[in-house]
Write a protein that holds these residues in place. Sequence first.
Motif, PDB file in Angstrom:
ATOM      1  N   SER A   1      99.641 -36.415  63.145  1.00 15.04           N
ATOM      2  CA  SER A   1     100.219 -35.069  63.068  1.00 15.04           C
ATOM      3  C   SER A   1      99.838 -34.353  61.783  1.00 15.04           C
ATOM      4  N   TYR A   2      99.107 -35.026  60.893  1.00 17.96           N
ATOM      5  CA  TYR A   2      98.785 -34.453  59.584  1.00 17.96           C
ATOM      6  C   TYR A   2      97.897 -33.219  59.728  1.00 17.96           C
ATOM      7  N   LEU A   3      98.273 -32.116  59.114  1.00 13.11           N
ATOM      8  CA  LEU A   3      97.502 -30.870  59.058  1.00 13.11           C
ATOM      9  C   LEU A   3      97.058 -30.399  60.439  1.00 13.11           C
ATOM     10  N   GLU A   4      95.816 -30.694  60.800  1.00 10.97           N
ATOM     11  CA  GLU A   4      95.245 -30.164  62.045  1.00 10.97           C
ATOM     12  C   GLU A   4      96.004 -30.647  63.262  1.00 10.97           C
ATOM     13  N   GLY A   5      96.462 -31.892  63.219  1.00 15.34           N
ATOM     14  CA  GLY A   5      97.325 -32.414  64.275  1.00 15.34           C
ATOM     15  C   GLY A   5      96.694 -32.493  65.642  1.00 15.34           C
ATOM     16  N   GLY A   6      95.356 -32.581  65.699  1.00 16.73           N
ATOM     17  CA  GLY A   6      94.655 -32.707  66.973  1.00 16.73           C
ATOM     18  C   GLY A   6      93.936 -34.038  67.060  1.00 16.73           C
ATOM     19  N   GLY A   7      92.757 -34.027  67.709  1.00 13.65           N
ATOM     20  CA  GLY A   7      92.022 -35.271  67.913  1.00 13.65           C
ATOM     21  C   GLY A   7      91.187 -35.711  66.728  1.00 13.65           C
ATOM     22  N   GLN A   8      91.036 -34.858  65.712  1.00 11.48           N
ATOM     23  CA  GLN A   8      90.191 -35.156  64.555  1.00 11.48           C
ATOM     24  C   GLN A   8      90.597 -36.465  63.867  1.00 11.48           C
ATOM     25  N   ALA A   9      91.886 -36.623  63.587  1.00 11.27           N
ATOM     26  CA  ALA A   9      92.358 -37.821  62.887  1.00 11.27           C
ATOM     27  C   ALA A   9      92.046 -39.079  63.685  1.00 11.27           C
ATOM     28  N   LEU A  10      92.261 -39.029  64.989  1.00 10.23           N
ATOM     29  CA  LEU A  10      91.982 -40.183  65.844  1.00 10.23           C
ATOM     30  C   LEU A  10      90.503 -40.533  65.831  1.00 10.23           C
ATOM     31  N   ARG A  11      89.647 -39.519  66.027  1.00 12.19           N
ATOM     32  CA  ARG A  11      88.202 -39.775  66.092  1.00 12.19           C
ATOM     33  C   ARG A  11      87.698 -40.415  64.805  1.00 12.19           C
ATOM     34  N   ASN A  12      88.023 -39.820  63.668  1.00 12.11           N
ATOM     35  CA  ASN A  12      87.516 -40.338  62.402  1.00 12.11           C
ATOM     36  C   ASN A  12      88.112 -41.695  62.056  1.00 12.11           C
TER      37      ASN A  12
ATOM     38  N   THR B   1      88.676 -30.122  58.335  1.00 10.54           N
ATOM     39  CA  THR B   1      88.011 -30.763  57.209  1.00 10.54           C
ATOM     40  C   THR B   1      89.015 -31.457  56.299  1.00 10.54           C
ATOM     41  N   ARG B   2      90.128 -30.807  56.023  1.00 14.66           N
ATOM     42  CA  ARG B   2      91.146 -31.427  55.174  1.00 14.66           C
ATOM     43  C   ARG B   2      91.717 -32.680  55.854  1.00 14.66           C
TER      44      ARG B   2
END
Length: 361
Positions: free
Chosen positions: A12-23, A322-323
């Motif tokens: 849920s951090y910042l962007e809260g989408g799939g970015q955190a999962l992918r990286n 990016t953040r």
Amino acid sequence: MAATNFVEIDGSYLEGGGQALRNALSLSCILGKPVRVVNIRANRPKPGLSHQHMHGVKLLRDITNADVVGNTMGSTKLEFIPHTIRSGNYRVAVQTAASITLVYQMALPVLLFADGASQVDATGGTNVAFAPQVEYMDEVLLPNLLRFGVSFELKLLQHGFYPRGNGRCILDVEPVHQVKAGQLVKFGQLDKVGGVAFCAGRLPMSIALDMQQTARREIHRLWPNQECNIKPKKLTFDVASDNGAAILVTAHTTTGCILGSGAVGERKMHGHLLGSNAACKLTEYVRKEICVDAHMQDQLIIYMALAEGCSRMLTGQLTKHTRTAIHVAEQITGVKFEVTMENFDKTLVTCVGLGQLNGLL
């Protein structure tokens, strides 16, 4: 799953989408660190894993023979324990028009650390909203990754649009011994502008021409004598059977910077609006003389974190994507990113990477 020392990532951090999962999963595979991702896509209208994410997780599971808990539709928690990265030929059938490029975004950095060449044959969406277009991956991501000593070959066999998808691409990846530090800080001068504007299915060629002409007009409004080679196309039925329209415009500088901006038509195909949106964003990048566009920022973070030496990129204001990517990379790798505002319009991002070696070669 047995007790394991997981690195826990809050989706849920910042962007809260799939970015955190992918990286998080890509870095987990490369570093061999188990991760637990919670609150997956918490800021989306439909939280949890979608088809695209499930297929991406399954692909990384196959590549690393990972132990996985929670890879089900709508799941907001996932535990992932990777093992050895294996080269090979992989097949991904993404349902509907879920983005092929976002699946590739997960797999590409991982396959760089395999024991040999790999191929990922994927079906799904090639030109859809909220994801890089396939053309952007080939025309903008690839030349930027060459700065890091990373390459790939992407074959587009069939275009896929919302809502049916049915696009098909083949990604070929050669492993590397180590990712090099990238330097993207010198803009130079604008050299040329290129791109493509296309439509498909029952849509008339006039939509592609509207996109091209409006984009060229926006470019020439600021740079009247600038070379601007945007090619209009009507895709043939054998490569695009459904209705769709998109544009990608690229700027090339004398120092080798390549920036891109695109737009994808949805239910209402307004060619002039699509062309204007893509070109106006590109002219903003060029006027600011940045070296990395807003959609490239987050994609380079993982390579900066893994590289040997100090990488630097000069970009605009950092996006939430990016953040988020920086936050995840710092948590899993332990590296630190330095973010410095050059002025109101420019941001310098610096990172001394891990110098991760491919121990399988």
